[in-house]
Scaffold this motif. Sequence first.
Motif, short mmCIF file in Angstrom:
data_model
loop_
_atom_site.label_atom_id
_atom_site.label_comp_id
_atom_site.label_asym_id
_atom_site.label_seq_id
_atom_site.Cartn_x
_atom_site.Cartn_y
_atom_site.Cartn_z
N GLY A 1 27.51 -9.48 -36.90
CA GLY A 1 26.13 -9.00 -36.94
C GLY A 1 25.85 -7.98 -35.86
N ALA A 2 26.36 -8.24 -34.65
CA ALA A 2 26.16 -7.28 -33.56
C ALA A 2 26.85 -5.96 -33.86
N GLY A 3 28.03 -6.03 -34.49
CA GLY A 3 28.74 -4.81 -34.86
C GLY A 3 27.97 -4.00 -35.89
N LEU A 4 27.38 -4.70 -36.88
CA LEU A 4 26.62 -4.00 -37.91
C LEU A 4 25.33 -3.40 -37.36
N VAL A 5 24.68 -4.12 -36.45
CA VAL A 5 23.38 -3.67 -35.93
C VAL A 5 23.56 -2.64 -34.82
N PHE A 6 24.46 -2.89 -33.89
CA PHE A 6 24.58 -2.02 -32.71
C PHE A 6 25.78 -1.08 -32.80
N GLY A 7 26.58 -1.22 -33.86
CA GLY A 7 27.76 -0.37 -34.02
C GLY A 7 28.99 -1.07 -33.46
N PHE A 8 30.08 -1.04 -34.22
CA PHE A 8 31.29 -1.73 -33.76
C PHE A 8 31.91 -1.03 -32.55
N GLU A 9 31.54 0.22 -32.33
CA GLU A 9 32.03 0.91 -31.13
C GLU A 9 31.43 0.30 -29.86
N SER A 10 30.37 -0.50 -30.04
CA SER A 10 29.80 -1.17 -28.86
C SER A 10 30.80 -2.13 -28.24
N TYR A 11 31.72 -2.67 -29.07
CA TYR A 11 32.75 -3.55 -28.52
C TYR A 11 33.77 -2.76 -27.72
N VAL A 12 34.05 -1.53 -28.15
CA VAL A 12 34.96 -0.68 -27.38
C VAL A 12 34.37 -0.41 -25.99
N ARG A 13 33.07 -0.10 -25.97
CA ARG A 13 32.42 0.15 -24.67
C ARG A 13 32.41 -1.11 -23.81
N PHE A 14 32.20 -2.27 -24.44
CA PHE A 14 32.21 -3.52 -23.69
C PHE A 14 33.58 -3.77 -23.05
N PHE A 15 34.66 -3.56 -23.81
CA PHE A 15 35.99 -3.80 -23.26
C PHE A 15 36.34 -2.79 -22.18
N HIS A 16 35.87 -1.56 -22.33
CA HIS A 16 36.09 -0.57 -21.28
C HIS A 16 35.35 -0.96 -20.00
N ASN A 17 34.26 -1.67 -20.16
CA ASN A 17 33.44 -2.07 -19.00
C ASN A 17 33.98 -3.31 -18.29
N LEU A 18 34.97 -3.98 -18.89
CA LEU A 18 35.48 -5.20 -18.27
C LEU A 18 36.10 -4.93 -16.90
N GLY A 19 36.78 -3.79 -16.77
CA GLY A 19 37.39 -3.45 -15.48
C GLY A 19 36.37 -3.33 -14.38
N PRO A 20 35.34 -2.48 -14.55
CA PRO A 20 34.29 -2.39 -13.53
C PRO A 20 33.57 -3.72 -13.29
N SER A 21 33.44 -4.52 -14.35
CA SER A 21 32.77 -5.82 -14.18
C SER A 21 33.59 -6.73 -13.27
N GLN A 22 34.89 -6.84 -13.54
CA GLN A 22 35.74 -7.68 -12.71
C GLN A 22 35.84 -7.13 -11.29
N ASP A 23 35.71 -5.81 -11.16
CA ASP A 23 35.82 -5.20 -9.83
C ASP A 23 34.65 -5.58 -8.93
N LEU A 24 33.55 -6.09 -9.53
CA LEU A 24 32.45 -6.58 -8.71
C LEU A 24 32.94 -7.68 -7.78
#
Length: 389
Positions: free
Chosen positions: A214-237
């Motif tokens: 549902g999140a992929g359909l509503v917000f775009g499945f590319e939103s998951y790509v952005r989320f995974f790219h953000n994991l590095g900066p998140s863990q770096d906190l």
Amino acid sequence: MTRKVFEIAAVVMALGLLLVFWQRLMGVHGYLLASGQPLFGDFIAFWSAGHATLEGHVAQVHDRVFLTHVQQTTIPGMHVMAPWNSPPPFLFFVIPFALLPYGPAAIAWLLTTGALYLFTARKLLPDARSLVFAVTMPAALYHLGTEQVGLLIAGLAGLALYWLDKRPRAAGVLVGMLIIKPHLALLWPFFLALTRRWNAFIAAAISSGVLVIGAGLVFGFESYVRFFHNLGPSQDLIAGVHVGKQTFGSLFGNLLALHVPTPFAIAGHAVSAAAAFVTALWVFTRPVDWRAQAAALCAATLLLSSYLFFYDFVLLGVGAALLAPPRNKFEVTAMVFAWIAGMSVAFSYAIPLPLCPFSAWLVLIAALRRTMVKRAESAPPHLAPALQP
């Protein structure tokens, strides 16, 4: 020490925390604290991500420059930036609150998640009087100062455990909702499969699948790509100690705060996590006490991920509630430490001891001990002595 002594101590400590919160409100201007921090703390990240999505900027919710602009427009003069590090399905939870102005939205979030937490606590605790510990628990009480998801996760997980055998499909739906914090749901598939709760397992798979697709359909499945790219900066906190070290809740974070070299911090956390995982699986395969199994689930969950903060340990209170009333001094000790774990944020200003993981280990060992005792009691008489812990 009597129960009344523990109750008085809990209330006194809670009053002390409330006094600190009140002092922080001195000099507040609008939604800006004198320290330059936002009133309601981390909730600004949830609200700004939801607000940006409603404004058609879902592709930029992980863009820290963009979110900084949104947050400083909402609260002029902010000296910090609160990033959005959550997966796309969490947007479904925050968007309804982003329909409100920031202040009312924060109050609505606190009331909603707090009500769920207290409702769940009442279901799990042995009597209404025990709610004094749920209300005064520091990890929960801190949500008055910095609103996070600790109350929500504890409420969802605790209610799922309560409904597990009464309403397994509803329990599974709640488990599926934990996809909003996937690192706090890693043990659930093992727990449901090893305890053969297949109705809940299937319901959880469907629930999480609906949220993910549902999140992929509503917000775009590319939103998951952005989320995974953000994991590095998140863990770096945590890995880069870019946030207050007193907020860390994982053994990895605590060791870094103690200036342990990163490779040794990783190794120490990995050993602890592996031991917790194996211990939890052993408890799951011994169907003699479901409450001990559920307590092990809560405790071990908080020992796996390196990305944890003190507010996540409201979940440990759920584990302690499942062991109530305590049956021996060790269980009393485990429950006291589970309650006090959130105070690590205050104690760490002096020295960042690993109070949170230590407390989680105490609850996990208490669950293990209870399982072993139950197993011995249910064994044939000629085997029972050999099974005593």
